[in-house]
Design a protein around this motif. Structure first.
Motif, PDB file in Angstrom:
ATOM      1  N   GLN A 134       4.455   1.505  -8.846  1.00  0.00           N
ATOM      2  CA  GLN A 134       3.054   1.665  -8.442  1.00  0.00           C
ATOM      3  C   GLN A 134       2.137   0.691  -9.185  1.00  0.00           C
ATOM      4  O   GLN A 134       1.219   0.114  -8.595  1.00  0.00           O
ATOM      5  CB  GLN A 134       2.617   3.107  -8.689  1.00  0.00           C
ATOM      6  N   ARG A 135       2.370   0.486 -10.455  1.00  0.00           N
ATOM      7  CA  ARG A 135       1.511  -0.419 -11.221  1.00  0.00           C
ATOM      8  C   ARG A 135       1.694  -1.864 -10.778  1.00  0.00           C
ATOM      9  O   ARG A 135       0.714  -2.606 -10.614  1.00  0.00           O
ATOM     10  CB  ARG A 135       1.820  -0.282 -12.707  1.00  0.00           C
ATOM     11  N   ILE A 136       2.939  -2.279 -10.588  1.00  0.00           N
ATOM     12  CA  ILE A 136       3.171  -3.660 -10.141  1.00  0.00           C
ATOM     13  C   ILE A 136       2.630  -3.864  -8.730  1.00  0.00           C
ATOM     14  O   ILE A 136       2.020  -4.899  -8.418  1.00  0.00           O
ATOM     15  CB  ILE A 136       4.672  -3.999 -10.225  1.00  0.00           C
ATOM     16  N   ALA A 137       2.815  -2.885  -7.862  1.00  0.00           N
ATOM     17  CA  ALA A 137       2.317  -3.004  -6.490  1.00  0.00           C
ATOM     18  C   ALA A 137       0.793  -3.066  -6.455  1.00  0.00           C
ATOM     19  O   ALA A 137       0.210  -3.755  -5.605  1.00  0.00           O
ATOM     20  CB  ALA A 137       2.829  -1.842  -5.649  1.00  0.00           C
ATOM     21  N   HIS A 138       0.129  -2.341  -7.361  1.00  0.00           N
ATOM     22  CA  HIS A 138      -1.336  -2.360  -7.400  1.00  0.00           C
ATOM     23  C   HIS A 138      -1.846  -3.764  -7.740  1.00  0.00           C
ATOM     24  O   HIS A 138      -2.797  -4.271  -7.104  1.00  0.00           O
ATOM     25  CB  HIS A 138      -1.836  -1.352  -8.432  1.00  0.00           C
TER      26      HIS A 138
ATOM     27  N   GLN B 254       0.825  -1.205   0.000  1.00  0.00           N
ATOM     28  CA  GLN B 254       0.000   0.000   0.000  1.00  0.00           C
ATOM     29  C   GLN B 254       0.864   1.263   0.000  1.00  0.00           C
ATOM     30  O   GLN B 254       0.539   2.257  -0.676  1.00  0.00           O
ATOM     31  CB  GLN B 254      -0.929  -0.003   1.217  1.00  0.00           C
ATOM     32  N   ARG B 255       1.969   1.235   0.714  1.00  0.00           N
ATOM     33  CA  ARG B 255       2.877   2.393   0.721  1.00  0.00           C
ATOM     34  C   ARG B 255       3.521   2.575  -0.657  1.00  0.00           C
ATOM     35  O   ARG B 255       3.660   3.696  -1.140  1.00  0.00           O
ATOM     36  CB  ARG B 255       3.958   2.215   1.790  1.00  0.00           C
ATOM     37  N   ILE B 256       3.920   1.457  -1.272  1.00  0.00           N
ATOM     38  CA  ILE B 256       4.548   1.569  -2.594  1.00  0.00           C
ATOM     39  C   ILE B 256       3.527   2.052  -3.623  1.00  0.00           C
ATOM     40  O   ILE B 256       3.850   2.866  -4.502  1.00  0.00           O
ATOM     41  CB  ILE B 256       5.144   0.206  -3.005  1.00  0.00           C
ATOM     42  N   GLU B 257       2.289   1.570  -3.508  1.00  0.00           N
ATOM     43  CA  GLU B 257       1.247   2.022  -4.431  1.00  0.00           C
ATOM     44  C   GLU B 257       0.993   3.511  -4.298  1.00  0.00           C
ATOM     45  O   GLU B 257       0.669   4.203  -5.280  1.00  0.00           O
ATOM     46  CB  GLU B 257      -0.041   1.251  -4.167  1.00  0.00           C
ATOM     47  N   GLY B 258       1.177   4.042  -3.078  1.00  0.00           N
ATOM     48  CA  GLY B 258       1.021   5.482  -2.868  1.00  0.00           C
ATOM     49  C   GLY B 258       2.225   6.299  -3.265  1.00  0.00           C
ATOM     50  O   GLY B 258       2.193   7.537  -3.134  1.00  0.00           O
ATOM     51  N   GLY B 259       3.297   5.664  -3.727  1.00  0.00           N
ATOM     52  CA  GLY B 259       4.473   6.393  -4.186  1.00  0.00           C
ATOM     53  C   GLY B 259       5.601   6.458  -3.189  1.00  0.00           C
ATOM     54  O   GLY B 259       6.632   7.090  -3.456  1.00  0.00           O
ATOM     55  N   ASP B 260       5.457   5.823  -2.019  1.00  0.00           N
ATOM     56  CA  ASP B 260       6.500   5.839  -0.999  1.00  0.00           C
ATOM     57  C   ASP B 260       7.474   4.697  -1.267  1.00  0.00           C
ATOM     58  O   ASP B 260       7.166   3.530  -1.035  1.00  0.00           O
ATOM     59  CB  ASP B 260       5.873   5.702   0.386  1.00  0.00           C
ATOM     60  N   MET B 261       8.639   5.022  -1.786  1.00  0.00           N
ATOM     61  CA  MET B 261       9.650   4.017  -2.089  1.00  0.00           C
ATOM     62  C   MET B 261      10.669   3.833  -0.974  1.00  0.00           C
ATOM     63  O   MET B 261      11.637   3.112  -1.132  1.00  0.00           O
ATOM     64  CB  MET B 261      10.398   4.389  -3.370  1.00  0.00           C
ATOM     65  N   GLY B 262      10.462   4.500   0.164  1.00  0.00           N
ATOM     66  CA  GLY B 262      11.388   4.377   1.283  1.00  0.00           C
ATOM     67  C   GLY B 262      12.196   5.630   1.467  1.00  0.00           C
ATOM     68  O   GLY B 262      12.802   6.139   0.519  1.00  0.00           O
TER      69      GLY B 262
END
Length: 831
Positions: free
Chosen positions: A379-383, A321-329
């Motif tokens: 984001q696309r792969i995480a979704h 969910q964080r990666i889908e929101g654009g948070d890559m760390g």
């Protein structure tokens, strides 16, 4: 009346189903509905759902497949049915493990691992100056991504002195080296050590360290003479005197024997035995993550792919969910892109190592780590990953991790994993045939299963479910009850329609439980006779658990799926009690990897605090198949055939010879099924004749065994007038061993007389008179050879030569031949 088009008919119509115990069944079931097949176990539910409906759907599909490809696919077979109309394509979700393997995991079954590898390959944060890694570089099942030390298994196997020598107070002769094979092979290795000069009677702990290390870990394989049955002193004396040995034996170290046997044996029992001496530990390089260092250096959201694979699915969903929101760390640094020349050199090294150049794939290392392109790809792969993971969580599987080995899953968990995969496939117009999907589910997880089935039905699919759960029966749109009983007394469709109509079927066992009153408790609970207390149990997800089990009563251990019920009862409790009783527990599925190797986590920590003195025996009953061969059945597994065989063996004809068993038995006697004689006199004559033949053959065999005693210089067999005696059909005048005519002959062509033994000096075997000796010590008085026989013996056999004195021969023959009558030995002259 014009026939109804198949597309307009909403039913699947089965006519004349005769698969297994089905009795020519005709049934109609609706499409686009949840149809539950109910009935007692063995009534024919699976035969109708899987053996008929699914088998016919599969057969029709395979008709469109090329014959060559059809041979490579395992097929169910052609069902015994007259016709099935309106049947769509079918997908079966059965409770079967398939082929267990250490490399099969939750991620590979659900295909989540493939998307996760793509995420790290295309959108991961690479360390400086490292070229791009492709999807196969993040897979432990490929040479490009597997750890070079553990080969992608996550743990290494060692054979230590402690595992091979559990009791160092024993000597080698007392089998201190438990890893060595039992029986003759182990004795052979011990005899070789005696020849090599090692003390096999000294306790293992008192042997020098150099000696112990050589015996256990040497790679040498010396070949030395072996004197079987000799003591160490006799062996040393035999070596000094250069005595001829029994054979030449080759030594093999204990560690080498364990590894060689495990790698080459085809016996599952032998592999299981030597696996006990192999200890598993985490790989020192990858620490159980199964990947090479280059792959573990790439990170997404601050974690490498090994750490994400170990997360429970519920925790993984939060990261996605964080990666889908654009948070890559927050800790990720943009870094610097690599040039074209660096990528070209990396591709050349990959091709030289046997990998693919990936010329059609873009090189993501030519852009910075946190570029906008990589962020959009992540984001696309995480979704897509998040949607699949949430489906698994909705089915109550949020406690599983992607690296969880498939053999450690229950059949219900595997079926729900496959069900989640089908939900995300978005197929339309398919019949899903499920085998008890609620088995092993907690009632809290049953609602999630029902929601998943509703989702498949709303997508335009049909659901045919074989089920015992009453809640799922009430939820069904259509109910097919098969019975009324199991086996031969089943195979009939008692009811097919909405669930409410089953209440009117009187001979249905399902109706009594589905619509009848709830049965009250029939007896008061029993008082425990004692308590078995466990302390500090640690196994799988159990950490320092204390538990108390009442003795003398039936105890149920409950909890939601994955809470640790099986870890506590089937594994920890079983192993601790077996260790207390001195039993060896069979390896559990959680304890084995590919090929029967032990798992590093397959160890139970804890102890029995109290109550162990009340236990005398441990019996483990699980859901494993009772046999793996076509010859295994219920009667052989339960030991029922042992009593049947003993009963048949107790009959009189079965204890006689073959000639007796081949004769006709009296009517109503011990041998049923054979034609009865016409009169009582015929019966007596037949039994007497059969008994006479048996005694006659027994006497002939006894005489033959006496004639062929070891140590004789000449051999022969008893001559007999019985045509069925051995050798009666031989050509005239030919002996069995010597090949001469008319019986055994000496080197001068004369026939040896009965009762004589050949002497080294060439004499006839008569003991010479005093003073009649030649230079060699043999009989020197030469006698005229006996002329050849005038004709063949009556039984076409050589005369019998006995080592006893000739005066004892008539008595011996009379004693042996008395039960059957007369045995004639023609031309025999006794002294």
């Amino acid at each position: 009346m014009a026939p109804t088009p198949r597309s307009a008919d909403p039913f699947v119509r089965v006519r004349g189903a005769r698969e297994h115990n089905l009795k020519n069944v005709d049934v109609d079931v609706p499409r686009d509905a949840l149809v539950v097949f109910s009935g007692v176990s063995g009534s024919g539910k699976s035969s109708l759902a899987f053996g008929t409906l699914y088998a016919e759907a599969q057969r029709r599909y395979f008709e469109s497949v090329a014959p060559y490809a059809r041979r490579l696919i395992e097929q169910v077979g052609v069902p015994a049915v007259d016709s099935i109309n309106g049947l769509p394509p079918a997908v079966a979700l059965q409770q079967q493990r398939g082929a267990p393997g250490a490399r099969s995991s939750v991620g590979s079954v659900t295909t989540l691992s493939a998307l996760l590898r793509m995420l790290f390959s295309r959108a991961g944060v690479y360390p400086p100056r490292q070229p791009m890694l492709y999807a196969e570089d993040f897979s432990p099942n490929t040479p490009q991504g597997a750890c070079p030390v553990c080969h992608g298994l996550g743990h290494v196997y060692e054979v230590t002195e402690k595992s091979m020598v559990p009791d160092d107070s024993l000597s080698i002769r007392e089998r201190a080296i438990a890893a060595w094979p039992p029986a003759w092979h182990g004795q052979n290795l011990r005899d070789i050590l005696v020849t090599l000069g090692y003390d096999v009677d000294r306790p293992w702990r008192e042997l020098p360290r150099k000696t112990r290390d050589w015996i256990l870990f040497t790679e040498e394989q010396p070949t030395v003479p072996v004197y079987a049955g000799f003591t160490p002193a006799e062996t040393r004396a035999a070596l000094r005197s250069r005595m001829e040995p029994s054979y030449q034996g080759t030594f093999m170290g204990a560690r080498k024997y364990v590894l060689h046997t495990f790698a080459t044996t085809h016996s599952a029992l032998m592999k299981q035995r030597v696996a006990r001496f192999m200890t598993a530990s985490l790989c020192p390089q990858c620490h159980g993550k199964r990947l090479k260092r280059e792959a573990l250096s790439v990170r997404v959201a601050g974690c490498d792919i090994g750490e994400i694979s170990r997360m429970p699915l519920a925790r993984l969903a939060e990261v996605l969910q964080r990666i889908e929101g654009g948070d890559m760390g927050a800790a990720a640094q943009p870094g610097r892109a690599l040039g074209r020349e660096t990528g070209r050199k990396a591709s050349a090294r990959r091709v030289a190592a046997g990998g693919s150049a990936h010329e059609a794939a873009p090189d993501v290392r030519r852009t910075p780590n946190l570029s906008e392109e990589k962020r959009i790809a992540a984001q696309r792969i995480a979704h897509d990953l998040l949607g699949r993971v949430q489906t698994l969580i909705a089915l109550g599987l949020g406690y599983l991790s992607l690296d969880r080995s498939t053999p450690t899953l229950s059949p219900g968990e595997l079926q729900r994993l496959r069900l989640a995969t089908q939900i995300r496939s978005n197929l339309f117009g398919v019949v899903y045939v499920l085998d008890e999907p609620s088995a092993g589910l907690h009632p809290a997880d049953g609602e999630a299963l029902g929601a998943a089935l509703d989702a498949l039905k709303k997508a335009g699919n049909s659901l045919f479910v074989v089920e015992h759960d009453l809640g799922l029966m009430r939820r069904a749109d259509w109910l097919v009850d098969v019975g009324p009983d199991a086996g031969e007394r089943g195979g009939h469709v008692l009811y097919s329609g909405p669930p409410e109509g089953l209440s009117k079927v009187e001979n249905s066992h399902t109706a009594r439980y589905l619509f009848g009153p709830v049965a009250e408790r029939s007896r008061p609970p029993r008082v425990p006779a004692g308590w078995l207390r466990l302390a500090g149990v640690a196994r799988n997800n159990l950490h320092g658990v204390d538990a108390a089990f009442p003795l003398g009563v039936m105890t149920a251990v409950t909890g939601i799926s994955g809470s640790g019920k099986s870890s506590l009862v089937s594994q920890a409790l079983t192993e601790l009690v077996a260790a207390h009783l001195g039993h060896e527990t069979p390896p559990d599925d959680d304890d084995q990897e590919e090929g029967g190797r032990p798992r590093p986590s397959g160890h139970t920590a804890g102890r029995i605090a109290a109550g162990a003195e009340s236990l005398r025996r441990l019996v483990r009953v699980d859901q494993k198949p009772i046999g793996r061969t076509p010859r295994s059945n219920l009667a052989t597994y339960t030991g029922l055939f042992d009593a049947v065989r003993k009963r048949f063996a107790a009959f009189r004809p079965c204890r006689r010879t073959f000639s007796v068993c081949s004769a006709a038995a009296p009517a109503g006697g011990d041998r049923p099924g054979l034609p009865a004689p016409r009169s009582a006199r015929d019966r007596v004559l037949r039994w007497r004749g059969a008994a006479h033949q048996a005694r006659h053959r027994a006497a002939a065999c006894a005489a033959r065994r006496w004639a062929l005693r070891p140590g004789r210089a000449d051999h022969g067999a008893a001559s007999c007038r019985c045509r069925e005696a051995d050798g009666a059909t031989r050509p005239p005048g030919r002996g069995r061993q010597h090949g001469g005519g008319g019986g055994a002959r000496d080197e001068r062509g004369g026939r040896l007389r009965l009762g004589h033994r050949r002497r080294p000096g060439g004499g006839r075997g008569r003991r010479p008179h005093r003073g009649e000796r030649d230079a060699r010590g043999g009989g020197s008085r030469q006698r005229r050879p006996t002329p050849p026989a005038r004709g063949p013996l009556r039984a076409r056999r050589p005369k019998t030569l006995f080592r006893r004195r000739s005066t004892e021969i008539p008595t011996l023959l009379r004693r042996r031949a008395a039960p059957i009558g007369r045995i004639e030995i023609p031309e025999a002259r006794f002294r």
